[in-house]
Design a protein around this motif. Structure first.
Motif, PDB file in Angstrom:
ATOM      1  N   HIS A 166       0.805  -1.226   0.000  1.00 29.61           N
ATOM      2  CA  HIS A 166       0.000   0.000   0.000  1.00 29.61           C
ATOM      3  C   HIS A 166       0.837   1.275   0.000  1.00 29.61           C
ATOM      4  O   HIS A 166       0.644   2.149  -0.836  1.00 29.61           O
ATOM      5  N   PHE A 167       1.734   1.419   0.978  1.00 33.53           N
ATOM      6  CA  PHE A 167       2.576   2.616   1.047  1.00 33.53           C
ATOM      7  C   PHE A 167       3.697   2.389   2.050  1.00 33.53           C
ATOM      8  O   PHE A 167       3.616   1.508   2.900  1.00 33.53           O
ATOM      9  N   SER A 168       4.752   3.183   1.908  1.00 32.21           N
ATOM     10  CA  SER A 168       5.878   3.054   2.835  1.00 32.21           C
ATOM     11  C   SER A 168       6.235   4.382   3.514  1.00 32.21           C
ATOM     12  O   SER A 168       6.923   4.414   4.509  1.00 32.21           O
ATOM     13  N   TYR A 169       5.728   5.489   2.939  1.00 30.36           N
ATOM     14  CA  TYR A 169       6.072   6.800   3.464  1.00 30.36           C
ATOM     15  C   TYR A 169       4.926   7.763   3.188  1.00 30.36           C
ATOM     16  O   TYR A 169       4.327   7.732   2.123  1.00 30.36           O
ATOM     17  N   LEU A 170       4.660   8.605   4.164  1.00 28.14           N
ATOM     18  CA  LEU A 170       3.626   9.617   4.013  1.00 28.14           C
ATOM     19  C   LEU A 170       4.154  10.922   4.587  1.00 28.14           C
ATOM     20  O   LEU A 170       4.570  10.975   5.754  1.00 28.14           O
ATOM     21  N   ARG A 171       4.177  11.950   3.760  1.00 30.73           N
ATOM     22  CA  ARG A 171       4.553  13.295   4.226  1.00 30.73           C
ATOM     23  C   ARG A 171       3.288  14.135   4.227  1.00 30.73           C
ATOM     24  O   ARG A 171       2.630  14.272   3.210  1.00 30.73           O
TER      25      ARG A 171
END
Length: 79
Positions: free
Chosen positions: A73-78
């Motif tokens: 799904h995702f590994s990083y969110l800013r």
């Protein structure tokens, strides 16, 4: 925080991903994402388990989230 950002936080909680959260004040928290909920001041937060203790982090204070659990799904969110 955008709706997309909030959706990614919900995914992290749904799958109980291990995450590292950095706040705008440069505080770091690492733990397992559990749920979103409101604190006593009625601010929306993410609840994570850190050292076997639940911690509420206000969503408005989050600068970034690193997902430590491999996932599609995702590994990083800013934020």
């Amino acid at each position: 925080m955008t709706c997309d950002d909030h959706d990614f936080i919900e995914i992290a909680c749904l799958y109980n991903y291990s995450i590292k959260v950095t706040t705008r004040s440069a505080d770091n928290y690492q733990g397992r994402a559990l749920d979103t909920q409101y604190n006593q001041q009625r601010q929306q937060c993410i609840c994570i388990i850190c050292d076997e203790q639940p911690i509420l982090i206000e969503l408005d204070t989050i600068a970034e989230i690193h997902v430590l659990t491999p996932n599609p799904h995702f590994s990083y969110l800013r934020v």
